[in-house]
Scaffold this active site. Structure first.
Site, short mmCIF file in Angstrom:
data_model
loop_
_atom_site.label_atom_id
_atom_site.label_comp_id
_atom_site.label_asym_id
_atom_site.label_seq_id
_atom_site.Cartn_x
_atom_site.Cartn_y
_atom_site.Cartn_z
N CYS A 46 44.81 165.32 -19.02
CA CYS A 46 45.34 164.10 -19.66
C CYS A 46 44.63 163.83 -20.98
CB CYS A 46 45.16 162.89 -18.73
SG CYS A 46 46.03 163.07 -17.16
C1 BEZ Z 1 44.02 166.26 -15.39
O1 BEZ Z 1 44.58 165.48 -16.15
O2 BEZ Z 1 43.20 167.06 -15.75
C2 BEZ Z 1 44.38 166.26 -13.94
C3 BEZ Z 1 44.72 165.09 -13.32
C4 BEZ Z 1 45.03 165.11 -11.98
C5 BEZ Z 1 45.00 166.31 -11.29
C6 BEZ Z 1 44.69 167.49 -11.92
C7 BEZ Z 1 44.37 167.48 -13.26
#
Ligand code: BEZ
Length: 212
Positions: A46
């Site tokens: 994210c």
């Molecule tokens: C991420 O944004 O890195 C992420 C968020 C939830 C699960 C896996 C990755």
């Protein structure tokens, strides 16, 4: 919860965001909109996504598209995380992020898929037209960061086909030939497509991209 389908009016909402309270329809005004959810603040994928959207903001602006992010984290969390995004992605977050702690918007847009995760939003993308209708929906899992070139690419097709009587064929890119929509009868082709057309089959008619 009523499911959202293409062509439906995008449900309106009022929500807290990092740029103040947003009434979604008023905020959209006459623009196109991209409403996209991400699973959670302070997560690696994210962080890269929101940094990328900040860098691409001029491209969205050029296309008259407003971008609005969402997760079910608090406003305080968003504000702290934005500092990390700016620091690590070498950018300045320049679009609002909704703090949907009560999941009101996430539920309205069906952004929580409990069999994937019952707490976090999936990576949903909704493209809304200036008529407030839903033009596109895409859903990615948490493990796959979005390619925002794909979002810009699909916006090019959505905006082209909204204003011209063409559709875009497989693997189309800006500037390439388009397909004439089947509803245009043969005797109206010359009038509608002054740049010319090629009739390969009665249902497969090709024309240069009309708006280049
Ligand atoms: C991420 O944004 O890195 C992420 C968020 C939830 C699960 C896996 C990755």
């Amino acid at each position: 919860m009523k499911s959202i389908r293409l062509g439906d009016e995008a449900p309106n909402f009022i929500a807290k965001s990092t740029e103040g309270e947003i009434n979604f329809h008023d905020w959209l005004g006459d623009s196109w909109g991209v409403l996209f959810s991400h699973p959670a603040d302070y997560t690696p994928v994210c962080t890269t996504e929101l940094g990328t959207v900040a860098k691409y903001k001029p491209e969205f602006d050029k296309r008259n598209v407003k971008v609005l992010a969402l997760s079910v984290d608090s406003l305080e969390s968003h504000i702290g995380w934005i500092k990390d995004i700016n620091e690590t992605q070498g950018t300045t977050v320049n679009f609002p992020i909704i703090a949907d702690e009560d999941r009101k918007v996430a539920e309205l847009y069906d952004m929580i898929h409990p069999n994937a995760d019952d707490k976090m939003t999936v990576r949903s993308v909704f493209v809304i037209g200036p008529d407030k209708k839903v033009k596109l929906m895409i859903t990615y899992p948490a493990s796959t960061g979005r390619d925002f070139n794909e979002i810009l690419w699909v916006l090019a097709s959505l905006q082209l086909t909204a204003y011209h009587k063409v559709a875009t064929p497989a693997n189309w890119h800006q500037g390439e030939d388009c397909v004439i929509v089947p509803s245009i009868p043969e005797d109206q082709l010359a009038e509608n497509f002054p740049m010319g057309y090629t009739e390969i089959k009665s249902y497969l008619r090709i024309t240069p991209q009309p708006n280049v």
